[in-house]
Design a protein around this motif. Structure first.
Motif: not given
Length: 467
Positions: A40-42, A137-139, A175-178, A202-206
């Motif tokens: 959860x980004x923490x 901002x993604x999880x 992770x995005x919503x899906x 990782x974010x680009x792929x998500x």
């Protein structure tokens, strides 16, 4: 006491308690392991452990037994020897006992990085922060870990060895919503882990995996990223190039036979990375070529399986080898040309946005030659259906994309596959090998898989998201 002092004391205790004819080998390993985990980004967990493990194997009166302990004072070591001796006297005879490793020189091992060995929690946390900031901002979830091991070996034949090693690894998901995207890296130095580069990828792929379409099962041309190739190497290690399985005719390996495409060269290369320079039997660990330009060259052996095969040990003794067999655990698929993945050089995925930005430059070069196929990020939950042919079933995860005319055009829902790994890399089946290998971490420090991306002529997908 140093690790070598402890090992020598154990061997001397065996002489005193079991007699001069008893054969013994002692392995002492001091480990300092640390893990910073986030979700959860923490950061939600920061743990560390430090300990010493002593492993003793004894052969007395034709019988063999092994014991282990963590108490290294006089009473603890004596208790270890006494209970191992008691176990040996209850064991059945061991006529295949291969004897002890004779005295021989052992190299110092890979380059050792003290900064990694003694890294502080805030150094790992800084890389987690960089990863979380980079996902925009993604999880985010994953871990950053460091490991330091120093150890020594001694046996009653007069052989001894010692070494030390350090390793760092990071594995993160955005992770995005899906949809999920993953980035992993394992290195000899913590300084070589770039949390921001991993998070960006990782974010680009998500983001590029949102709203996937479902495609029918079938055979597709594929480009496998290094994380997916690592699963191939792991299963080759466990089931293919395992000396015990080979002796039991449960392995596909046929030394001297062209079982792979000429583009494939596989080398188990422990001193290329963070690994102690000797195995659990004190044998020297060195590079072992398993596949040479498509031709299967050999399998891994400890002293027991090597004696049975008439070839000797290849430096792959390990705890549990009598049950599971000796396995290569630092397997490299050599690239087409040129060097290792440099610090931070994880490609530019995500810097321009869109589905076409999911691949790093090395992977994109392979994708460019695909008329219609799939780009696969990762495999998981893989299980063996047929060990002899190494038929594996498993699932894709963390991103699959349809490739049309050399460009990833849309995300695809996950598949189940059933594929013979040797067949998929067989003669004529490898259409391209990347130039830049990436080292992927295993669950255990000191074990890693290094490979560039691969372009394969066909991969058998047997089920889709609907069944």
């Amino acid at each position: 006491m140093t690790e070598l002092d402890i090992a020598g004391r154990v061997v001397e205790l065996v002489r005193r308690l079991a007699g001069p004819d008893a054969q013994a080998e002692a392995v002492v390993t001091r480990a300092d392991l640390a893990l910073t985990r986030f979700a959860n980004s923490f950061i939600h967990q920061n743990v560390a452990e430090s300990g010493v493990a002593v492993r003793l194997r004894m052969h007395v009166d034709g019988r063999t037994a092994a014991g282990s302990g963590s108490l290294v004072d006089a009473d603890g070591l004596r208790a270890l020897v006494e209970r191992t001796l008691a176990a040996a006297r209850l064991c059945p005879p061991d006529p295949a006992w291969p004897g002890l490793t004779p005295p021989s020189p052992v190299p110092s091992g890979a380059v050792f990085d003290e900064a990694t060995a003694y890294a502080e929690p805030d150094e790992r946390a800084a890389r987690v922060r960089a990863f979380v900031d980079a996902v925009g901002g993604l999880e985010a979830a994953g871990y950053c870990r460091t490991a330091y091991r120093s150890g020594a070996f001694a046996n009653s034949a007069g052989h001894s060895a010692q070494g030390r090693t350090a390793e760092a690894a990071m594995d993160g998901i955005a992770r995005t919503g899906g949809s999920d995207g993953v980035a992993r890296h394992c290195a000899d130095r913590l300084a070589d882990l770039d949390g921001a580069a991993l998070g960006t990828r990782a974010a680009a792929k998500a983001r590029a995996a949102v709203d996937p379409v479902e495609l029918p099962p079938g055979r597709y041309e594929v480009v496998l990223e290094p994380a997916a190739v690592a699963d191939l190497l792991q299963n080759f290690s466990w089931y293919g190039f395992n000396g015990k399985r080979y002796a039991e005719r449960q392995s596909f390996a046929e030394p001297g036979t062209a079982q792979f495409d000429p583009a494939v060269t596989l080398v188990d290369d422990p001193l290329h990375g963070s690994t102690l320079p000797y195995d659990v039997e004190g044998a020297v660990r060195r590079a072992l070529t398993l596949v040479d330009a498509g031709i299967t060259a050999g399998v891994a052996h400890d002293r027991r399986s090597g004696a049975e095969a008439g070839t000797g040990s290849t430096g792959h003794g390990m705890p549990g080898a009598s049950t599971f067999g000796p396995m290569p655990r630092n397997l490299r698929l050599l690239p087409a040309t040129g060097g290792d993945l440099a610090a931070g050089d994880l490609g530019t995925a995500g810097t321009t946005g869109g589905v076409g930005a999911v691949a790093d430059p090395d992977t994109a070069a392979l994708v460019a030659g695909v008329e219609r196929g799939l780009l696969v990020s990762d495999f998981w939950y893989t299980r063996v259906l047929d060990p002899k042919r190494l038929v594996i079933t498993g699932l894709t995860r963390n991103g699959v994309w349809l490739v049309e005319d050399g460009v990833p055009t849309r995300p695809v829902r996950d598949f189940r596959f059933t594929e013979s790994y040797p067949r998929a890399l067989g003669p004529g089946a490898v259409l391209g090998v990347g130039q830049r290998p990436a080292r992927m971490p295993d669950r255990t420090d000191g074990v890693w898989w290094e490979a560039p991306p691969l372009r394969l002529a066909a991969w058998n997908f047997t089920g889709g998201a609907s069944g």
